[in-house]
Scaffold this motif. Sequence first.
Motif, short mmCIF file in Angstrom:
data_model
loop_
_atom_site.label_atom_id
_atom_site.label_comp_id
_atom_site.label_asym_id
_atom_site.label_seq_id
_atom_site.Cartn_x
_atom_site.Cartn_y
_atom_site.Cartn_z
N SER A 246 0.83 -1.21 0.00
CA SER A 246 0.00 0.00 0.00
C SER A 246 0.86 1.25 0.00
O SER A 246 0.52 2.25 -0.65
CB SER A 246 -0.94 0.00 1.21
OG SER A 246 -0.20 0.03 2.43
N TYR A 247 1.98 1.22 0.70
CA TYR A 247 2.90 2.36 0.74
C TYR A 247 3.51 2.60 -0.64
O TYR A 247 3.51 3.72 -1.16
CB TYR A 247 3.99 2.08 1.77
CG TYR A 247 5.08 3.11 1.89
CD1 TYR A 247 4.82 4.40 2.36
CD2 TYR A 247 6.40 2.79 1.56
CE1 TYR A 247 5.84 5.34 2.49
CE2 TYR A 247 7.42 3.72 1.69
CZ TYR A 247 7.13 4.99 2.16
OH TYR A 247 8.15 5.92 2.28
N PHE A 248 4.00 1.53 -1.26
CA PHE A 248 4.66 1.65 -2.56
C PHE A 248 3.68 2.16 -3.62
O PHE A 248 3.99 3.05 -4.41
CB PHE A 248 5.25 0.30 -2.98
CG PHE A 248 6.07 0.35 -4.23
CD1 PHE A 248 7.41 0.69 -4.18
CD2 PHE A 248 5.51 0.05 -5.47
CE1 PHE A 248 8.19 0.74 -5.33
CE2 PHE A 248 6.28 0.09 -6.63
CZ PHE A 248 7.62 0.44 -6.56
N LYS A 249 2.47 1.60 -3.64
CA LYS A 249 1.51 1.99 -4.67
C LYS A 249 1.01 3.41 -4.46
O LYS A 249 0.73 4.13 -5.44
CB LYS A 249 0.35 0.99 -4.74
CG LYS A 249 0.76 -0.38 -5.22
CD LYS A 249 -0.39 -1.19 -5.77
CE LYS A 249 -0.75 -0.78 -7.18
NZ LYS A 249 -1.71 -1.70 -7.82
N THR A 250 0.91 3.85 -3.21
CA THR A 250 0.49 5.23 -2.97
C THR A 250 1.57 6.19 -3.44
O THR A 250 1.28 7.23 -4.04
CB THR A 250 0.19 5.46 -1.48
OG1 THR A 250 -0.83 4.55 -1.06
CG2 THR A 250 -0.31 6.89 -1.24
N LEU A 251 2.83 5.85 -3.19
CA LEU A 251 3.92 6.68 -3.70
C LEU A 251 3.94 6.67 -5.23
O LEU A 251 4.19 7.70 -5.87
CB LEU A 251 5.27 6.20 -3.16
CG LEU A 251 5.53 6.45 -1.67
CD1 LEU A 251 6.88 5.86 -1.27
CD2 LEU A 251 5.49 7.93 -1.33
N ALA A 252 3.67 5.51 -5.83
CA ALA A 252 3.62 5.44 -7.29
C ALA A 252 2.52 6.34 -7.83
O ALA A 252 2.71 7.06 -8.82
CB ALA A 252 3.40 3.99 -7.73
N GLU A 253 1.37 6.32 -7.18
CA GLU A 253 0.27 7.19 -7.60
C GLU A 253 0.66 8.66 -7.46
O GLU A 253 0.30 9.49 -8.30
CB GLU A 253 -0.97 6.89 -6.77
CG GLU A 253 -2.19 7.66 -7.21
CD GLU A 253 -3.42 7.36 -6.35
OE1 GLU A 253 -4.44 8.03 -6.56
OE2 GLU A 253 -3.34 6.48 -5.47
N LEU A 254 1.41 8.98 -6.42
CA LEU A 254 1.89 10.34 -6.22
C LEU A 254 2.84 10.76 -7.36
O LEU A 254 2.72 11.85 -7.91
CB LEU A 254 2.59 10.46 -4.87
CG LEU A 254 3.23 11.81 -4.52
CD1 LEU A 254 2.17 12.90 -4.42
CD2 LEU A 254 4.03 11.69 -3.21
N THR A 255 3.76 9.88 -7.72
CA THR A 255 4.70 10.22 -8.79
C THR A 255 3.97 10.39 -10.12
O THR A 255 4.41 11.17 -10.97
CB THR A 255 5.79 9.14 -8.96
OG1 THR A 255 5.22 7.92 -9.44
CG2 THR A 255 6.51 8.86 -7.65
N ALA A 256 2.87 9.67 -10.30
CA ALA A 256 2.11 9.80 -11.55
C ALA A 256 1.57 11.21 -11.73
O ALA A 256 1.38 11.67 -12.87
CB ALA A 256 0.96 8.80 -11.58
N ARG A 257 1.37 11.92 -10.63
CA ARG A 257 0.82 13.26 -10.70
C ARG A 257 1.87 14.30 -11.12
O ARG A 257 1.55 15.47 -11.31
CB ARG A 257 0.20 13.64 -9.35
CG ARG A 257 -0.87 12.66 -8.89
CD ARG A 257 -2.11 12.70 -9.76
NE ARG A 257 -2.90 13.84 -9.42
CZ ARG A 257 -3.81 13.85 -8.43
NH1 ARG A 257 -4.02 12.74 -7.70
NH2 ARG A 257 -4.50 14.93 -8.17
N VAL A 258 3.11 13.86 -11.27
CA VAL A 258 4.17 14.74 -11.75
C VAL A 258 4.16 14.80 -13.28
O VAL A 258 4.63 15.77 -13.88
CB VAL A 258 5.55 14.27 -11.22
CG1 VAL A 258 6.68 15.09 -11.81
CG2 VAL A 258 5.57 14.36 -9.70
N HIS A 259 3.65 13.75 -13.92
CA HIS A 259 3.53 13.69 -15.38
C HIS A 259 4.90 13.85 -16.06
O HIS A 259 5.12 14.75 -16.85
CB HIS A 259 2.55 14.75 -15.88
CG HIS A 259 1.20 14.69 -15.23
ND1 HIS A 259 0.31 13.67 -15.48
CD2 HIS A 259 0.62 15.49 -14.30
CE1 HIS A 259 -0.79 13.86 -14.75
NE2 HIS A 259 -0.62 14.95 -14.01
N ASP A 260 5.80 12.93 -15.73
CA ASP A 260 7.16 12.96 -16.26
C ASP A 260 7.56 11.55 -16.63
O ASP A 260 7.71 10.68 -15.76
CB ASP A 260 8.10 13.54 -15.19
CG ASP A 260 9.54 13.68 -15.68
OD1 ASP A 260 9.86 13.19 -16.77
OD2 ASP A 260 10.35 14.29 -14.94
N SER A 261 7.76 11.29 -17.92
CA SER A 261 8.09 9.93 -18.37
C SER A 261 9.48 9.49 -17.98
O SER A 261 9.85 8.33 -18.20
CB SER A 261 7.92 9.83 -19.90
OG SER A 261 6.56 9.94 -20.26
#
Length: 586
Positions: A246-261
Motif C-alpha cells: 500500500s505504501y509503494f503503490k500510494t507513492l507510485a500514484e503520487l509520482t504519476a501526478r508529476v507527469h514525467d516519463s
Amino acid sequence: MSKKKVIFLCLLLSALALLMYSALPKSEHAKEKNRQQEKVYDFEQGSGMKFSALSEQKIDELAKLGKVWGLMKYHHPKFISSEANGDEEFFRTLHKILEDHADVNAILYDWVKALDTEIVPEELQAPYRVLASSVQRSPNTGWVKDRQDLGGKLSLELSKLLTAHITEREGAYVSFKNASGYFDMGRERPYYQMKFDDTGYRLLGLFRYWNIIEYYYPYKNQNGEDWDQVLREFIPKIIAGDDYDSYFKTLAELTARVHDSHVNLVGEKRKDVASTFGKYQLPVSFVEIDGRIVIDQVFGDCGLKLGDIVLKIDGVDIQEIAKNRRTYISQSREDTSPVFFRSLLRIDQRNASVAVNRRGKEIVVRASGFAYASEFQISTPSQVMENGDIYYMNAGKMQDAEVDRIMKEHRNTKGLIVDLRNHPKTELSYVLAEYLVSSPTEFALFSMPNRAIPGEFDYTQPEVSGRTANTDHDLYQGKVVLLINEHTISNGETVAMSLRNGKNVVLLGRPTAGANGDVVEFSLPGNIKTRISGFGVFDPEKGPIQGVGVQPDIYLQPTVEGIVQGKDEYIEKAIELIEEEAVFTR
C-alpha cells in the motif's frame, strides 16, 4: 563492590548532577526541564506513531506542517549546514501537532524559534541575481505572508528565512556538485529498516517527495496539477495502509501526478512499478494506432503475432487495464513512458487468455508470459542502403568514435537516415551537428536551479551546435531524415533539436516522448528509489518540450498492414523522401 559503596556513589552522582543543574543560567533551567519532560524517541527504530484516520482539520494541520517543514529544510541555516536533522525535527513536531486541541501555529513558531538562529538578510549577488526574463519558474512561497492562516509571529519568522539566500550548500539536503546547476540529493536517508505500518515514516515519505517537487522540479508549474491540493489529497491516502504494497503503490500514484516519463519507482528486490502489475510480461511490444493497442514486435513464441490488435486480457478490456495502470505511472503524455510500455501487458499467471483482432477476425489466444521484461527496440544495424546511395545510422547502437568515420566514409551519399527511436548512446547533438549544421546555431535553452533561492529555476546560456572555425571537415551535402517517435526520449530529443537546424534535414515520424532534462535520483523512506527530470529543456524561444515533445515535420502513422508484413515504414518512407527530387525545406 559493597552495598554501602554503591549507595555512596549514587548519592555522589546525584549531588554532582544537582550542582551542574544549579550552575545553569536561569534562562536554561526551563529548557533543561522541557528536555527532561519530553519523551525521547529513537527515530531510527520507528516514529512511535500509528493511525489510519484523521479529521479534516488534522489533515489541514498536517499539510501546513509539511509545507513549513519543507521551507525550513531548504532555507534554514541549521538544516543546510547539517547541524539539524530534518527528519528528526519532523517527527518531534508531528508528535505535538497530533495531540488533541494542538495550537499548530504556536507549535510551529516555537519549533522555528527553538532552533535559535538569527537570520541575517543577504543581498542577492551575481550570478544568483538574474533578470525577470531569465527566470523559468519562481518559488511558490507567497503563502508565508498569510498572517491570517499562519499567525503574525510564524509568518514573520518564515518570511525572514526567504531573505537568507544561502549559496554554500555542501552539506544540505540538496547540494551542488560545482559551479553549475547540477545537484545531488544524497543526504536523503533511505531508512532500510522502516516498518511499513509506521504512520510517521509513511508521512515522511509523502512530505519528502512533495517538497522535492515543490522546490527542485523544473516543470512543477506546467504539469497541470494543483500541487497544494495534491498534498492534502495524499495525506489520508498515505496513512490508510499498513504494509509495503500500500505504501509503494500510494507513492507510485503520487509520482504519476508529476507527469514525467523519466520517473520510475524502484523498491524491494529492485522491483519497479511495472512489477506490481504481474510477475510475467507478454514478450511483445506495442504501438497505439488510433487508440488501438497493436502488437508491433514479438520477442518470443507466445501465441501473439505482429499486427494483433489487443482487445482483452483475461476478460478485462485493454482500455480499462490501461486506465488503471496509468494511475500509478508517471507519463509526460498518455502515449509515452518506458514504464507504461513495460506495464500494460503484464500478467499475474504464466498464461493468459488474450482476445485480439487478427486481420479482421476476433479470436482468443492462449498467450504465454515471460519472467523478464521486453522493450521496444530497433535492431536494424547501421549500414549502407539502396546500393550505397543512403547510409542508415542507428543512434542507439553507435559509439562516439564511429561518427567521424561514418561521415567521412559516406560523405558523398545521396542521403543519411538517423534513427532516434532508440536512445542515443553518443553525443550526436554536437559531434554530428558539425557535419550537418553550417554554423554555430542555438538549438535549446536549459534551466537550472538557483541555489540561493530554492524553488527558482533560471535559464542558462543557449545551447549551440554546428560547424565552428576549428571544424576541419566538409559539410554534408546530402539529404538527412531524422526518425522520431514516442520512444525518442531525453537525449534523443536533444539530438533532434540540434540536428534539425541543418539545411537539408527533416524530422519524420510521431512526436517525441516529451521528457527531457538530466535525471536526478533520490531515496524515499523504506529504501525506495525514484528519479525526476532535474533541469528544464526548452526550445530557443522558451517553448516547452516537456509534455509536448519535439514535433515531426512529416507525421507518419504506422499501419496495421505494414506491421503484419514486417515492414519498417519509417525507414521505407525516409528512403522515399531521399530519393525524391524535391529539396527539404522547413
